[in-house]
Write an enzyme that holds these catalytic residues in place. Sequence first.
Site, PDB file in Angstrom:
ATOM      1  N   MET A 198       0.681  -1.274   0.121  1.00 36.70           N
ATOM      2  CA  MET A 198       0.100   0.021   0.003  1.00 36.70           C
ATOM      3  C   MET A 198       0.839   1.204  -0.026  1.00 36.70           C
ATOM      4  O   MET A 198       0.446   2.363   0.434  1.00 36.70           O
ATOM      5  CB  MET A 198      -0.947   0.156   1.276  1.00 36.70           C
ATOM      6  CG  MET A 198      -1.999  -1.179   1.170  1.00 36.70           C
ATOM      7  SD  MET A 198      -3.517  -0.832   1.960  1.00 36.70           S
ATOM      8  CE  MET A 198      -2.746  -0.829   3.688  1.00 36.70           C
ATOM      9  N   GLY A 258      11.417  -2.812   5.279  1.00 32.79           N
ATOM     10  CA  GLY A 258      10.689  -3.962   5.047  1.00 32.79           C
ATOM     11  C   GLY A 258      10.097  -4.360   4.099  1.00 32.79           C
ATOM     12  O   GLY A 258      10.453  -5.542   3.429  1.00 32.79           O
ATOM     13  N   HIS A 259       9.468  -3.511   3.513  1.00 35.61           N
ATOM     14  CA  HIS A 259       8.884  -3.752   2.052  1.00 35.61           C
ATOM     15  C   HIS A 259      10.036  -3.719   1.113  1.00 35.61           C
ATOM     16  O   HIS A 259      10.052  -4.891   0.171  1.00 35.61           O
ATOM     17  CB  HIS A 259       8.309  -2.602   1.261  1.00 35.61           C
ATOM     18  CG  HIS A 259       6.916  -2.146   2.053  1.00 35.61           C
ATOM     19  ND1 HIS A 259       6.806  -0.871   2.670  1.00 35.61           N
ATOM     20  CD2 HIS A 259       5.774  -2.658   2.121  1.00 35.61           C
ATOM     21  CE1 HIS A 259       5.686  -0.752   3.277  1.00 35.61           C
ATOM     22  NE2 HIS A 259       5.012  -1.839   3.104  1.00 35.61           N
ATOM     23  N   GLU A 307       6.197 -11.196   7.367  1.00 32.40           N
ATOM     24  CA  GLU A 307       5.590 -11.866   8.722  1.00 32.40           C
ATOM     25  C   GLU A 307       5.381 -10.970   9.934  1.00 32.40           C
ATOM     26  O   GLU A 307       4.595 -11.343  10.806  1.00 32.40           O
ATOM     27  CB  GLU A 307       6.716 -12.849   9.338  1.00 32.40           C
ATOM     28  CG  GLU A 307       6.901 -14.109   8.466  1.00 32.40           C
ATOM     29  CD  GLU A 307       7.730 -15.126   9.265  1.00 32.40           C
ATOM     30  OE1 GLU A 307       8.573 -14.888  10.088  1.00 32.40           O
ATOM     31  OE2 GLU A 307       7.645 -16.292   8.837  1.00 32.40           O
ATOM     32  N   GLN A 311      -2.380 -11.803   8.536  1.00 32.10           N
ATOM     33  CA  GLN A 311      -2.614 -11.791   7.132  1.00 32.10           C
ATOM     34  C   GLN A 311      -2.077 -12.684   6.344  1.00 32.10           C
ATOM     35  O   GLN A 311      -2.630 -13.356   5.495  1.00 32.10           O
ATOM     36  CB  GLN A 311      -2.147 -10.235   6.758  1.00 32.10           C
ATOM     37  CG  GLN A 311      -2.125 -10.123   5.364  1.00 32.10           C
ATOM     38  CD  GLN A 311      -1.902  -8.571   4.959  1.00 32.10           C
ATOM     39  OE1 GLN A 311      -2.878  -7.928   5.114  1.00 32.10           O
ATOM     40  NE2 GLN A 311      -0.438  -8.221   4.376  1.00 32.10           N
ATOM     41  N   SER A 366       4.730   1.267   7.857  1.00 32.36           N
ATOM     42  CA  SER A 366       4.142   2.529   7.174  1.00 32.36           C
ATOM     43  C   SER A 366       3.710   3.499   8.502  1.00 32.36           C
ATOM     44  O   SER A 366       3.845   4.719   8.358  1.00 32.36           O
ATOM     45  CB  SER A 366       3.417   2.294   6.122  1.00 32.36           C
ATOM     46  OG  SER A 366       3.724   1.550   4.981  1.00 32.36           O
ATOM     47  N   ARG A 367       2.988   2.987   9.373  1.00 36.25           N
ATOM     48  CA  ARG A 367       2.279   3.773  10.507  1.00 36.25           C
ATOM     49  C   ARG A 367       3.335   4.356  11.520  1.00 36.25           C
ATOM     50  O   ARG A 367       2.900   5.239  12.019  1.00 36.25           O
ATOM     51  CB  ARG A 367       1.008   2.795  10.919  1.00 36.25           C
ATOM     52  CG  ARG A 367       0.115   2.591  10.231  1.00 36.25           C
ATOM     53  CD  ARG A 367      -0.948   1.829  11.078  1.00 36.25           C
ATOM     54  NE  ARG A 367      -2.385   1.532  10.353  1.00 36.25           N
ATOM     55  CZ  ARG A 367      -2.647   0.634   9.590  1.00 36.25           C
ATOM     56  NH1 ARG A 367      -1.423  -0.153   9.136  1.00 36.25           N
ATOM     57  NH2 ARG A 367      -3.703   0.749   8.769  1.00 36.25           N
ATOM     58  N   ALA A 375       4.035   4.054   0.811  1.00 33.50           N
ATOM     59  CA  ALA A 375       4.680   4.420   2.189  1.00 33.50           C
ATOM     60  C   ALA A 375       5.724   3.315   2.617  1.00 33.50           C
ATOM     61  O   ALA A 375       5.739   2.861   3.569  1.00 33.50           O
ATOM     62  CB  ALA A 375       3.728   4.947   3.494  1.00 33.50           C
ATOM     63  N   LEU A 376       6.454   3.202   1.497  1.00 35.03           N
ATOM     64  CA  LEU A 376       7.541   1.951   1.516  1.00 35.03           C
ATOM     65  C   LEU A 376       8.766   2.195   2.511  1.00 35.03           C
ATOM     66  O   LEU A 376       9.336   3.419   2.393  1.00 35.03           O
ATOM     67  CB  LEU A 376       8.089   1.680   0.277  1.00 35.03           C
ATOM     68  CG  LEU A 376       7.186   1.447  -0.910  1.00 35.03           C
ATOM     69  CD1 LEU A 376       7.888   1.114  -2.199  1.00 35.03           C
ATOM     70  CD2 LEU A 376       6.215   0.254  -0.690  1.00 35.03           C
TER      71      LEU A 376
HETATM   72  O1  PAF Z   1      -0.192  -5.671   3.720  1.00 37.05           O
HETATM   73  C1  PAF Z   1      -0.581  -4.737   3.132  1.00 37.05           C
HETATM   74  O2  PAF Z   1       0.087  -3.615   2.818  1.00 37.05           O
HETATM   75  C2  PAF Z   1      -1.867  -4.750   2.461  1.00 37.05           C
HETATM   76  O3  PAF Z   1      -2.818  -5.404   3.478  1.00 37.05           O
HETATM   77  C3  PAF Z   1      -2.016  -5.598   1.190  1.00 37.05           C
HETATM   78  C4  PAF Z   1      -1.459  -7.281   1.244  1.00 37.05           C
HETATM   79  C5  PAF Z   1      -1.170  -4.747   0.239  1.00 37.05           C
HETATM   80  C6  PAF Z   1      -3.264  -5.611   0.526  1.00 37.05           C
HETATM   81  O4  PAF Z   1      -3.702  -4.526   0.487  1.00 37.05           O
END
Ligand code: PAF
Length: 284
Positions: free
Chosen positions: A30, A36-37, A147, A152, A185-186, A32-33
């Site tokens: 989503m 971790g991303h 993780e 999720q 991101s938060r 706001a990398l």
């Molecule tokens: O983990 C996230 O950033 C979101 O839940 C995802 C998997 C991109 C789905 O919108």
Amino acid sequence: MRTLNRIEELQACIAGERAQGRTVGFVPTMGALHDGHISLVNRCVRDNDICVTSIFVNPTQFNDPHDLDTYPRTPERDQQLLLTTGCRYVFAPTEHEMRSLPARTFDLGPVAEGMEGACRPGHFAAVAQVVAQLFDIVQPDKAYFGEKDFQQLAVIRTMTRQLSHSVRIIPCPIVREPDGLAMSSRNLRLSPHERQQAPLIAQTLRQSAALTPRRTVEDTRAFVVNTINSNSLLRVEYFEIVRADTLQPINRWTDANNANNAPRGCIAVRCGNVRLIDNISYPC
Ligand code: PAF
């Protein structure tokens, strides 16, 4: 690296890559990398011939409108970070584009019911739906998830088993700041003072793991909740010790005693107006 907003454009590019016999890896985000991303993208680039990263703030998975409004958006920085990775395509669809797709519902079962599922009604149904839509578009061989969002990950695995095409879900370890705070991101929304206090969450989880299995499950739970709640800026929303495979709470360490279902402590904490989640694997 190419950034595409239209589903058809992306699918045409991926079809071209497939025609050359290339494998496709996928990292849904989503935006706001953070590092971790980027660790997911780097792993995806290493494992596959091409990497596709999506950036889409999915409105339907936010059950709190304030959380959606204040969710950080850093599009220029996201582009700069991705340029350093070897990611081949960035898919950044509009809401209109995504709304044009059929929406499926999935039987997510017990893994979606407790913890985040109980605190954020409808959240996982919306996550499963959007990830399935993105999988339909990209048709990846492998998809990468952190993780940190442990529940999720279980929900995505359950959803994926109900799809007609196969995609391998690759879990990737939590990336932490030097003081232990799990990257999120938060974190950008924390005030300087909140940011200073937030590492107590990870530090407490780590301390609790150092004392297992001598301390019982119940005492471990109490230790974590009381230690974090003793900080006036932090409020535990839930802390559950669960089997890693089923996400069902355990009462004794021996209820989860092999590498596949090692106990996980999963926590959500309010730090001011920001909701932070984290988790830890307990030795058993
Ligand atoms: O983990 C996230 O950033 C979101 O839940 C995802 C998997 C991109 C789905 O919108």
